[in-house]
Design a protein around this motif. Structure first.
Motif, mmCIF file in Angstrom:
data_model
loop_
_atom_site.group_PDB
_atom_site.id
_atom_site.type_symbol
_atom_site.label_atom_id
_atom_site.label_comp_id
_atom_site.label_asym_id
_atom_site.label_seq_id
_atom_site.Cartn_x
_atom_site.Cartn_y
_atom_site.Cartn_z
ATOM 1 N N GLU A 27 0.828 -1.209 0.000
ATOM 2 C CA GLU A 27 0.000 0.000 0.000
ATOM 3 C C GLU A 27 0.860 1.256 0.000
ATOM 4 O O GLU A 27 0.579 2.226 -0.724
ATOM 5 C CB GLU A 27 -0.919 -0.017 1.220
ATOM 6 C CG GLU A 27 -1.832 1.194 1.317
ATOM 7 C CD GLU A 27 -2.716 1.151 2.552
ATOM 8 O OE1 GLU A 27 -3.262 2.201 2.917
ATOM 9 O OE2 GLU A 27 -2.858 0.071 3.155
ATOM 10 N N GLU A 28 1.924 1.251 0.785
ATOM 11 C CA GLU A 28 2.794 2.432 0.852
ATOM 12 C C GLU A 28 3.589 2.613 -0.427
ATOM 13 O O GLU A 28 3.810 3.746 -0.873
ATOM 14 C CB GLU A 28 3.690 2.324 2.083
ATOM 15 C CG GLU A 28 2.897 2.511 3.369
ATOM 16 C CD GLU A 28 3.687 2.234 4.638
ATOM 17 O OE1 GLU A 28 3.163 2.552 5.725
ATOM 18 O OE2 GLU A 28 4.819 1.723 4.552
ATOM 19 N N ARG A 69 2.542 1.811 -3.382
ATOM 20 C CA ARG A 69 1.597 2.344 -4.372
ATOM 21 C C ARG A 69 1.285 3.821 -4.140
ATOM 22 O O ARG A 69 0.776 4.501 -5.034
ATOM 23 C CB ARG A 69 0.307 1.529 -4.326
ATOM 24 C CG ARG A 69 0.440 0.154 -4.974
ATOM 25 C CD ARG A 69 -0.819 -0.662 -4.827
ATOM 26 N NE ARG A 69 -0.756 -1.880 -5.619
ATOM 27 C CZ ARG A 69 -1.505 -2.955 -5.411
ATOM 28 N NH1 ARG A 69 -2.384 -2.964 -4.407
ATOM 29 N NH2 ARG A 69 -1.386 -4.018 -6.182
ATOM 30 N N ALA A 70 1.607 4.336 -2.970
ATOM 31 C CA ALA A 70 1.334 5.740 -2.653
ATOM 32 C C ALA A 70 2.427 6.680 -3.149
ATOM 33 O O ALA A 70 2.294 7.901 -3.013
ATOM 34 C CB ALA A 70 1.165 5.908 -1.140
#
Length: 336
Positions: free
Chosen positions: A3-4, A6-7
């Motif tokens: 998730e990080e 992809r940020a």
């Protein structure tokens, strides 16, 4: 971790909006200072980011850059002659005592000190004259991703403002969208190839060597693979003796003058029977993994590590591991 990673695109977009006014002012001050050398102070992923800064600063500015061993300052108390020079501290948390003490001491010795740090209000920020917030936001995974990409982005824009390089500045504006493209690259072949690997070499050169270093660390942290990073120029010395049939190698070969040598190494190692994963742009015949290309070659390493991070998170899970909780590790590491 996934998730990080992809940020990263949103982080870089936010960072440019926040940092550019500060970087323009700092760049002007550094041009007036006209240092003859720069020192970088960092550990782990932040040190790999410092290696990227060093390469592009030497290439773009002609400024010699050296990585400072912190023990020279904190343990040996060496009387460093750094007045009029610049020292940069790179960190996610800005808390490690040796990092903070080194920058504080360099400041006292007359260096212009700059903190590139993600955590707001950190001891490192307070120890330096100038503060460049990375703007990555809280990072929960032990394995750094978005803070690393944010450090590379801030480093590139610092050099661009310092050098007043309009081409590099304009190229940075396109980075968020290109990071999204890099996130979507299909690196599933690497997962299939490395699912059962116990050892691995990661090869790069130039600014891409920093990416090889970071990739090797992530293989260790998240997949418990004994991965080592080497320059393509160095691997032909002692390390090549380790490479035999089925030995896995990940070769980063982005655009640039170093690419030809990296491609030749990949060919040579395939002839030895090694399991080569060649990461290169779409125009390179025989590539295994596709690298996205930025608007400026100096930014290609950011896109390469972006694609790698997505793969690394999936590889760890394929090996039955949790990439967010590497064994024996914690988010903040304090050394003296």
């Amino acid at each position: 971790m996934l998730e990080e990673a992809r940020a990263c695109a949103d982080v870089v977009a936010r960072q440019m909006h926040t940092l550019d006014p500060r970087l323009e002012t700092l760049g002007e001050q550094l041009r007036r200072l006209d240092p003859q050398v720069a020192l970088t102070v960092a550990r782990g992923s932040s040190d790999h980011a410092a290696s990227y800064f060093a390469y592009i600063a030497m290439q773009q500015l002609g400024l010699p850059v050296a990585s400072l061993p912190m023990s020279v300052v904190t343990l040996q108390q060496a009387p460093l002659r750094v007045r009029g020079q610049v020292a940069l501290g790179f960190s996610q948390s800005g808390q490690s005592p040796d990092l903070v003490d080194s920058l504080r001491r360099l400041n006292q010795c007359g260096a212009t000190t700059v903190a590139l740090v993600n955590a707001e209000g950190s001891p490192l920020e307070q120890a330096c004259q100038h503060h460049l917030p990375l703007c990555a936001g809280p990072e929960l995974s032990v394995a750094a991703t978005k803070s690393f990409v944010a450090t590379l982005s801030a480093s590139a824009r610092l050099v661009a403002h310092w050098d007043q390089d309009r081409a590099l500045l304009d190229a940075g504006l396109a980075l968020p969208e290109q990071l999204r493209e890099a996130t979507a690259q299909d690196w599933s072949l690497a997962i299939d190839t490395l699912r059962d690997a116990e050892r691995l070499m990661v090869i790069g050169r130039g600014a891409g060597f920093a990416i090889a270093q970071e990739a090797a660390l992530k293989f260790k942290e998240t997949s418990v693979i004994q991965a080592e990073a080497f320059s393509s120029a160095e691997v032909r010395h002692g390390p090549m003796a380790l490479i035999d049939a089925q030995y896995p190698l990940l070769v980063f070969a982005p655009r640039g003058v170093e690419q030809a040598g990296l491609l030749q190494l990949a060919t040579d190692m395939r002839q030895r029977g090694a399991r080569v994963l060649l990461a290169a742009p779409a125009d390179i015949v025989g590539r295994d993994l596709t690298l996205s290309c930025a608007e400026h070659p100096a930014l290609d390493p950011l896109l390469a590590i972006q694609s790698f991070y997505i793969m690394a998170a999936a590889l760890a899970e394929a090996r039955g591991l949790d990439p967010d909780q590497p064994r024996h590790l914690s988010k903040v590491t304090c050394t003296q």
